[in-house]
Design an enzyme around this catalytic site. Structure first.
Site, mmCIF file in Angstrom:
data_model
loop_
_atom_site.group_PDB
_atom_site.id
_atom_site.type_symbol
_atom_site.label_atom_id
_atom_site.label_comp_id
_atom_site.label_asym_id
_atom_site.label_seq_id
_atom_site.Cartn_x
_atom_site.Cartn_y
_atom_site.Cartn_z
ATOM 1 N N ARG A 1 8.495 8.519 9.241
ATOM 2 C CA ARG A 1 9.076 9.391 8.229
ATOM 3 C C ARG A 1 10.156 10.178 8.465
ATOM 4 O O ARG A 1 11.327 10.576 7.781
ATOM 5 C CB ARG A 1 8.055 9.888 7.206
ATOM 6 C CG ARG A 1 6.849 9.040 6.698
ATOM 7 C CD ARG A 1 7.041 8.328 5.787
ATOM 8 N NE ARG A 1 5.678 7.705 4.918
ATOM 9 C CZ ARG A 1 5.484 6.443 5.482
ATOM 10 N NH1 ARG A 1 6.362 5.661 6.101
ATOM 11 N NH2 ARG A 1 4.268 6.229 5.042
ATOM 12 N N GLU B 1 -11.395 3.404 0.263
ATOM 13 C CA GLU B 1 -9.976 2.814 -0.120
ATOM 14 C C GLU B 1 -9.785 1.333 0.513
ATOM 15 O O GLU B 1 -9.665 1.179 1.580
ATOM 16 C CB GLU B 1 -8.919 3.889 0.571
ATOM 17 C CG GLU B 1 -7.561 3.095 0.335
ATOM 18 C CD GLU B 1 -6.427 4.019 0.906
ATOM 19 O OE1 GLU B 1 -6.542 5.116 1.624
ATOM 20 O OE2 GLU B 1 -4.953 3.493 0.649
ATOM 21 N N LYS C 1 -10.178 4.488 -4.275
ATOM 22 C CA LYS C 1 -8.821 4.428 -4.092
ATOM 23 C C LYS C 1 -8.425 2.985 -3.912
ATOM 24 O O LYS C 1 -8.294 2.360 -2.822
ATOM 25 C CB LYS C 1 -8.335 5.285 -2.928
ATOM 26 C CG LYS C 1 -7.088 5.330 -2.705
ATOM 27 C CD LYS C 1 -6.431 6.310 -1.726
ATOM 28 C CE LYS C 1 -5.063 6.376 -1.305
ATOM 29 N NZ LYS C 1 -4.445 7.530 -0.610
ATOM 30 N N SER D 1 -0.015 4.282 -3.968
ATOM 31 C CA SER D 1 1.149 3.858 -4.350
ATOM 32 C C SER D 1 1.807 2.470 -3.500
ATOM 33 O O SER D 1 2.269 1.661 -4.046
ATOM 34 C CB SER D 1 2.252 5.026 -4.232
ATOM 35 O OG SER D 1 2.392 5.341 -3.086
ATOM 36 N N GLY E 1 3.597 1.428 -1.588
ATOM 37 C CA GLY E 1 5.060 0.723 -1.473
ATOM 38 C C GLY E 1 5.811 0.737 -2.691
ATOM 39 O O GLY E 1 6.989 0.190 -2.835
ATOM 40 N N SER F 1 -3.478 9.022 -5.969
ATOM 41 C CA SER F 1 -3.629 9.716 -4.556
ATOM 42 C C SER F 1 -2.612 9.259 -3.712
ATOM 43 O O SER F 1 -2.616 8.244 -2.884
ATOM 44 C CB SER F 1 -5.002 9.079 -3.949
ATOM 45 O OG SER F 1 -5.070 9.645 -2.557
ATOM 46 N N ARG G 1 3.507 8.158 -0.188
ATOM 47 C CA ARG G 1 4.898 7.875 -0.348
ATOM 48 C C ARG G 1 5.575 8.414 -1.673
ATOM 49 O O ARG G 1 6.726 8.928 -1.767
ATOM 50 C CB ARG G 1 5.244 6.383 0.083
ATOM 51 C CG ARG G 1 5.331 6.184 1.550
ATOM 52 C CD ARG G 1 5.234 4.906 1.982
ATOM 53 N NE ARG G 1 3.979 4.286 1.525
ATOM 54 C CZ ARG G 1 3.470 2.943 1.925
ATOM 55 N NH1 ARG G 1 4.496 2.043 1.993
ATOM 56 N NH2 ARG G 1 2.163 2.676 1.709
HETATM 57 P P1 13P Z 1 0.693 5.380 -0.297
HETATM 58 O O1 13P Z 1 0.430 6.162 -1.581
HETATM 59 O O2 13P Z 1 1.937 5.712 0.495
HETATM 60 O O3 13P Z 1 0.385 4.051 -0.329
HETATM 61 O O4 13P Z 1 -0.210 6.206 0.725
HETATM 62 C C1 13P Z 1 -1.709 6.338 0.099
HETATM 63 C C2 13P Z 1 -2.597 6.379 1.399
HETATM 64 O O5 13P Z 1 -3.259 7.328 1.451
HETATM 65 C C3 13P Z 1 -2.659 5.285 1.996
HETATM 66 O O6 13P Z 1 -3.872 5.177 2.945
#
Ligand code: 13P
Length: 341
Positions: free
Chosen positions: A32, A177, A222, A264, A266, A291, A294
């Protein structure tokens, strides 16, 4: 102090607020920073995270929790305040990424397994002492011809369930997640295929959480949204994404789960917000929030550019996205809000 998992989880999905995923590993945050020509050092990483956590309007009004990386949980702001303390002072819950990343799954070409279970109980105890009250573990599921396989789905799901049980034993709320990737190596699948695979993965994960005796009232899910792959010629409309995602969640996520906080993955900043708002326009059994990593940080990083004189501009960009997503949690966002601001 006797904190209930259920209360921590509810605070993480409080109305109009969501989670800031700022848990990029050292190698990910370097990528980043490369984009803004900033050298990644312990100090520049600290400065950036301090910029985010000191954005008072964003942190107090729209952010319920922050996912940190190990290094950040141990860092102090320039004035000596621990960064986790800054988060708490803003009324948000500090959390910690505890997985050790995804590696190739032997025997399953093109598929990954997330590592980090060995020794996790001891690490969770230390993280709790350092102030973390929730954790995150990310499993990645790739889609390509013939993928995912049942073996990879099951192995990742069982690891998530073991992790979740260990967290709850340590008084820490697990963010569970399972990410079905929209930007994997192939990523030409359409939304219908993502729908099918996400359904399969979530069904498996909730079966394994049950088998592992995880208390569903003390977790936050998530998931990915149901979207077409990045390289698919046919992209789904925002309405289709919202409809398919809700269909899958209603079919697989018990009402005992207090909240679902999307990654998110991407998506563009604005689409991630728009999709969330569309889904929140109806009554649902759980809270639906964000959550984002990016989608909350990209504009901020660009506006800041690693320069001290741009600190306020970076905070304004972060606050704007946090506010837009806060509106989306209430189903009150429309793309017109971007311009009005
Ligand atoms: P993104 O929203 O960028 O996908 O990241 C969230 C995240 O914590 C991925 O593990």
């Amino acid at each position: 102090m006797n904190e209930r998992l259920e209360d921590i989880a509810s605070a993480m999905v409080a109305a109009g607020k969501g989670i800031l995923a700022a848990d990029e590993s050292t190698s990910t945050i370097k990528k980043r920073f490369d984009n803004i020509n900033l050298v990644s050092t312990e100090e520049s990483r600290r400065d950036y995270r301090e910029l985010l956590f000191s954005a008072k309007d964003a942190m107090t009004n729209y952010i319920s929790g922050v996912i940190l990386y190990d290094e950040t949980l141990r860092q102090k702001a320039k004035d000596g305040t621990p960064l986790a303390q800054m988060i708490k002072a803003a009324g948000a819950v500090p959390g910690i990424k505890v997985d050790k990343g995804a590696v190739d799954l032997p025997g399953f070409p093109g598929e990954k397994i997330t590592e980090g279970l060995d020794g996790l109980a001891a690490r969770l105890k230390e993280y709790h002492d350092l102030g973390a009250r929730f954790a995150k573990w990310r499993a990645v599921i790739d889609m390509a011809d013939g993928l995912p396989t049942w073996g990879a789905v099951k192995a990742n799901s069982q690891a998530l369930a073991r992790y979740a049980a260990l967290c709850q034993q340590a008084g820490i709320v697990p963010i569970v997640e399972p990410e079905v990737l929209m930007d994997g190596p192939v990523a030409t699948h359409d939304a219908a295929r993502c729908h099918e695979v996400t359904h399969w993965v979530l069904k498996t994960v909730f079966d394994d959480l049950y088998d592992a005796r995880v208390n569903l009232e003390g977790i936050v899910l998530k998931p990915n949204m149901v979207v077409a792959g990045k390289n698919c010629k046919t992209q789904a409309s925002p309405e289709e994404v919202a409809e398919r995602t809700l269909k899958v969640l209603k079919a697989t996520v018990p009402g005992a789960v207090p909240g679902i906080a999307f990654l998110s993955g991407g998506q563009s900043d604005e689409l991630a917000t728009h999709h969330l708002s569309l889904m929140n326009m109806q009554a649902l059994p759980w809270k639906l929030t964000f959550s984002y990593g990016r989608a909350l940080q990209a504009a901020c990083l660009k506006a800041w550019g690693g320069k001290a004189e741009n600190l306020a501009a970076g905070q304004r960009a972060f606050t704007h996205r946090a506010r837009m997503n806060g509106l989306a949690c209430l189903g009150k966002y429309t793309p017109a809000h971007e311009k009005a601001a």
